[in-house]
Motif scaffolding. Structure first.
Motif, PDB file in Angstrom:
ATOM      1  N   PRO A 111       0.815  -1.224   0.000  1.00 10.35           N
ATOM      2  CA  PRO A 111       0.000   0.000   0.000  1.00 10.35           C
ATOM      3  C   PRO A 111       0.847   1.272   0.000  1.00 10.35           C
ATOM      4  CG  PRO A 111      -0.990  -1.618   1.451  1.00 10.35           C
ATOM      5  CD  PRO A 111       0.332  -2.195   1.020  1.00 10.35           C
ATOM      6  N   LYS A 112       1.908   1.298   0.795  1.00 10.44           N
ATOM      7  CA  LYS A 112       2.766   2.483   0.860  1.00 10.44           C
ATOM      8  C   LYS A 112       3.492   2.728  -0.451  1.00 10.44           C
ATOM      9  CE  LYS A 112       6.566   4.549   3.502  1.00 10.44           C
ATOM     10  NZ  LYS A 112       7.513   4.351   4.646  1.00 10.44           N
ATOM     11  N   ARG A 113       4.060   1.659  -1.045  1.00  8.85           N
ATOM     12  CA  ARG A 113       4.801   1.826  -2.310  1.00  8.85           C
ATOM     13  C   ARG A 113       3.841   2.135  -3.452  1.00  8.85           C
ATOM     14  NH1 ARG A 113       9.938   0.069  -4.504  1.00  8.85           N
ATOM     15  NH2 ARG A 113      10.553   1.964  -5.602  1.00  8.85           N
ATOM     16  N   ALA A 114       2.670   1.541  -3.440  1.00  8.19           N
ATOM     17  CA  ALA A 114       1.689   1.826  -4.491  1.00  8.19           C
ATOM     18  C   ALA A 114       1.316   3.295  -4.482  1.00  8.19           C
ATOM     19  CB  ALA A 114       0.446   0.967  -4.297  1.00  8.19           C
ATOM     20  N   LYS A 115       1.187   3.876  -3.302  1.00 11.69           N
ATOM     21  CA  LYS A 115       0.843   5.297  -3.192  1.00 11.69           C
ATOM     22  C   LYS A 115       1.976   6.162  -3.726  1.00 11.69           C
ATOM     23  CE  LYS A 115      -1.616   8.848  -1.682  1.00 11.69           C
ATOM     24  NZ  LYS A 115      -0.714   9.958  -2.013  1.00 11.69           N
ATOM     25  N   GLY A 143       2.121 -18.178  -5.978  1.00 18.38           N
ATOM     26  CA  GLY A 143       1.740 -17.029  -5.164  1.00 18.38           C
ATOM     27  C   GLY A 143       1.935 -15.692  -5.845  1.00 18.38           C
ATOM     28  N   THR A 144       2.601 -15.696  -7.013  1.00 17.61           N
ATOM     29  CA  THR A 144       2.868 -14.447  -7.726  1.00 17.61           C
ATOM     30  C   THR A 144       1.572 -13.770  -8.171  1.00 17.61           C
ATOM     31  OG1 THR A 144       5.013 -15.253  -8.489  1.00 17.61           O
ATOM     32  CG2 THR A 144       4.061 -13.434  -9.704  1.00 17.61           C
ATOM     33  N   PHE A 145       0.597 -14.568  -8.605  1.00 17.85           N
ATOM     34  CA  PHE A 145      -0.680 -13.998  -9.052  1.00 17.85           C
ATOM     35  C   PHE A 145      -1.360 -13.245  -7.912  1.00 17.85           C
ATOM     36  CE2 PHE A 145      -5.287 -14.224  -9.569  1.00 17.85           C
ATOM     37  CZ  PHE A 145      -5.457 -13.749 -10.859  1.00 17.85           C
ATOM     38  N   LYS A 146      -1.418 -13.852  -6.752  1.00 21.67           N
ATOM     39  CA  LYS A 146      -2.078 -13.206  -5.617  1.00 21.67           C
ATOM     40  C   LYS A 146      -1.348 -11.926  -5.220  1.00 21.67           C
ATOM     41  CE  LYS A 146      -4.178 -17.375  -3.702  1.00 21.67           C
ATOM     42  NZ  LYS A 146      -4.203 -18.352  -2.581  1.00 21.67           N
ATOM     43  N   GLU A 147      -0.020 -11.953  -5.262  1.00 22.45           N
ATOM     44  CA  GLU A 147       0.757 -10.756  -4.924  1.00 22.45           C
ATOM     45  C   GLU A 147       0.529  -9.655  -5.953  1.00 22.45           C
ATOM     46  OE1 GLU A 147       4.799 -11.935  -4.540  1.00 22.45           O
ATOM     47  OE2 GLU A 147       4.481 -13.051  -2.686  1.00 22.45           O
ATOM     48  N   ALA A 148       0.491 -10.032  -7.229  1.00 22.71           N
ATOM     49  CA  ALA A 148       0.273  -9.049  -8.291  1.00 22.71           C
ATOM     50  C   ALA A 148      -1.122  -8.436  -8.189  1.00 22.71           C
ATOM     51  CB  ALA A 148       0.473  -9.686  -9.660  1.00 22.71           C
ATOM     52  N   MET A 149      -2.118  -9.259  -7.903  1.00 22.89           N
ATOM     53  CA  MET A 149      -3.483  -8.752  -7.754  1.00 22.89           C
ATOM     54  C   MET A 149      -3.587  -7.822  -6.555  1.00 22.89           C
ATOM     55  SD  MET A 149      -5.620  -9.540 -10.115  1.00 22.89           S
ATOM     56  CE  MET A 149      -7.103  -9.067  -9.236  1.00 22.89           C
ATOM     57  N   ALA A 150      -2.908  -8.161  -5.480  1.00 20.70           N
ATOM     58  CA  ALA A 150      -2.912  -7.280  -4.303  1.00 20.70           C
ATOM     59  C   ALA A 150      -2.269  -5.944  -4.644  1.00 20.70           C
ATOM     60  CB  ALA A 150      -2.175  -7.951  -3.145  1.00 20.70           C
ATOM     61  N   GLY A 151      -1.160  -5.992  -5.394  1.00 16.00           N
ATOM     62  CA  GLY A 151      -0.493  -4.759  -5.807  1.00 16.00           C
ATOM     63  C   GLY A 151      -1.373  -3.914  -6.696  1.00 16.00           C
ATOM     64  N   LEU A 152      -2.079  -4.569  -7.630  1.00 18.87           N
ATOM     65  CA  LEU A 152      -2.991  -3.862  -8.534  1.00 18.87           C
ATOM     66  C   LEU A 152      -4.092  -3.163  -7.737  1.00 18.87           C
ATOM     67  CD1 LEU A 152      -3.849  -3.316 -11.493  1.00 18.87           C
ATOM     68  CD2 LEU A 152      -5.147  -5.460 -11.384  1.00 18.87           C
ATOM     69  N   ASN A 154      -3.943  -2.251  -4.639  1.00 14.77           N
ATOM     70  CA  ASN A 154      -3.340  -1.164  -3.860  1.00 14.77           C
ATOM     71  C   ASN A 154      -3.191   0.097  -4.706  1.00 14.77           C
ATOM     72  OD1 ASN A 154      -3.114  -2.695  -1.515  1.00 14.77           O
ATOM     73  ND2 ASN A 154      -1.029  -3.367  -1.974  1.00 14.77           N
ATOM     74  N   LEU A 155      -2.844  -0.087  -5.977  1.00 15.78           N
ATOM     75  CA  LEU A 155      -2.749   1.058  -6.890  1.00 15.78           C
ATOM     76  C   LEU A 155      -4.113   1.721  -7.066  1.00 15.78           C
ATOM     77  CD1 LEU A 155      -0.482  -0.339  -9.757  1.00 15.78           C
ATOM     78  CD2 LEU A 155       0.096   1.559  -8.235  1.00 15.78           C
ATOM     79  N   LEU A 156      -5.134   0.900  -7.279  1.00 18.34           N
ATOM     80  CA  LEU A 156      -6.476   1.427  -7.481  1.00 18.34           C
ATOM     81  C   LEU A 156      -6.988   2.137  -6.230  1.00 18.34           C
ATOM     82  CD1 LEU A 156      -8.000  -1.598  -9.425  1.00 18.34           C
ATOM     83  CD2 LEU A 156      -7.443   0.655 -10.363  1.00 18.34           C
ATOM     84  N   ALA A 157      -6.571   1.661  -5.068  1.00 19.87           N
ATOM     85  CA  ALA A 157      -7.002   2.270  -3.807  1.00 19.87           C
ATOM     86  C   ALA A 157      -6.329   3.616  -3.555  1.00 19.87           C
ATOM     87  CB  ALA A 157      -6.717   1.323  -2.645  1.00 19.87           C
ATOM     88  N   ALA A 158      -5.214   3.858  -4.239  1.00 18.39           N
ATOM     89  CA  ALA A 158      -4.490   5.119  -4.032  1.00 18.39           C
ATOM     90  C   ALA A 158      -5.305   6.320  -4.500  1.00 18.39           C
ATOM     91  CB  ALA A 158      -3.143   5.075  -4.765  1.00 18.39           C
ATOM     92  N   LYS A 159      -6.200   6.124  -5.461  1.00 20.69           N
ATOM     93  CA  LYS A 159      -7.149   7.144  -5.902  1.00 20.69           C
ATOM     94  C   LYS A 159      -6.489   8.466  -6.282  1.00 20.69           C
ATOM     95  CE  LYS A 159     -11.077   5.274  -3.316  1.00 20.69           C
ATOM     96  NZ  LYS A 159     -12.105   5.518  -2.274  1.00 20.69           N
ATOM     97  N   ASN A 160      -5.708   8.443  -7.345  1.00 20.23           N
ATOM     98  CA  ASN A 160      -5.170   9.690  -7.884  1.00 20.23           C
ATOM     99  C   ASN A 160      -5.298   9.664  -9.403  1.00 20.23           C
ATOM    100  OD1 ASN A 160      -3.082   8.005  -8.727  1.00 20.23           O
ATOM    101  ND2 ASN A 160      -1.847   8.459  -6.916  1.00 20.23           N
ATOM    102  N   ASP A 161      -4.565  10.538 -10.069  1.00 21.33           N
ATOM    103  CA  ASP A 161      -4.732  10.678 -11.522  1.00 21.33           C
ATOM    104  C   ASP A 161      -3.926   9.676 -12.340  1.00 21.33           C
ATOM    105  OD1 ASP A 161      -6.492  12.780 -11.176  1.00 21.33           O
ATOM    106  OD2 ASP A 161      -4.908  14.287 -11.180  1.00 21.33           O
ATOM    107  N   CYS A 162      -3.187   8.820 -11.696  1.00 14.90           N
ATOM    108  CA  CYS A 162      -2.388   7.823 -12.418  1.00 14.90           C
ATOM    109  C   CYS A 162      -3.307   6.813 -13.116  1.00 14.90           C
ATOM    110  CB  CYS A 162      -1.478   7.103 -11.427  1.00 14.90           C
ATOM    111  SG  CYS A 162      -0.571   5.709 -12.096  1.00 14.90           S
TER     112      CYS A 162
END
Length: 220
Positions: A111-115, A143-152, A154-162
């Motif tokens: 979450p922190k890095r995604a932000k 486990g890579t799929f689950k980690e990638a989905m979690a990262g994705l 986290n990006l969507l949760a950041a809620k900015n213009d990216c």
């Protein structure tokens, strides 16, 4: 931070091309050869003791690219997020008026890095090469799929213009999953791009979509 509007630079590049005075406007920068996965269609992770530019030299590359007219910069690897200075390099690009994106396997997007990443990049694309079993097999670790989905997410949760997207690397293992995968992932509201495995490296040509299947796949 004052940022030159990247769209103006892109428009200028197109005009220069039209009038016969072209300058490079897109560059893909392989910022590191280090990676935390062992993808079957990639040989980068096999590199021993990979070397890379330090922060200041990498920032100078960005400045030099801006000076020759580059308006779009795509950061790739290896896995770019292994570099702790990635955000600093991205800020340098934006200060020079460059539209900047990054491709990542998504496994390091806490979450922190995604932000912090989504704050300074214009686009972030996470690699997903099919559903869980297929993706984990291609990427070389369960486990890579689950980690990638979690990262994705986290990006969507950041809620900015990216702009957040998914990159699907087409190969002979996963190409039949592409259409159903797109139907499944669309509910997240992300952009989906697809790139076939390149045959520039003969050792990877075995992973290309079979030639006799290409026409049917495209029609689908």
């Amino acid at each position: 931070m004052t940022v030159v509007v990247p769209a103006l630079k892109v428009a200028s590049s197109i005009v220069r091309y039209k009038i016969g005075c072209p300058k490079p406007f897109f560059v893909s920068y392989q910022i590191t050869l280090r990676c935390n996965r062992k993808c079957m269609f990639c040989n980068v992770w096999r590199t021993r003791n990979p070397k890379e530019l330090d922060t200041e030299k990498a920032k100078k590359v960005v400045r030099d690219l801006a000076d020759i007219g580059v308006s779009i910069l795509g950061i790739t690897g290896g896995e770019p997020l292994i570099r702790k200075d990635l955000e600093e390099i991205a800020v340098q690009a934006r200060r020079k008026g460059i539209f900047i994106g990054v491709n990542t396997n998504g496994t390091l997007l806490t979450p922190k890095r995604a932000k912090s990443i989504s704050d300074v990049f214009d686009t972030v694309f996470v690699s997903l090469d099919g559903f869980e079993k297929t993706h984990d097999g291609i990427r070389g670790e369960k486990g890579t799929f689950k980690e990638a989905m979690a990262g994705l997410k986290n990006l969507l949760a950041a809620k900015n213009d990216c702009t957040v997207g998914v990159n699907f690397v087409l190969n002979n293992v996963n190409y039949r999953e592409f259409i159903p995968f797109c139907s499944w992932i669309k509910d997240l509201g992300v952009v989906v791009t697809a790139f076939p495995v390149a045959e520039e490296d003969n050792s990877l040509s075995a992973y290309s979509i079979p030639p006799n299947e290409i026409d049917g796949f495209v029609r689908d």
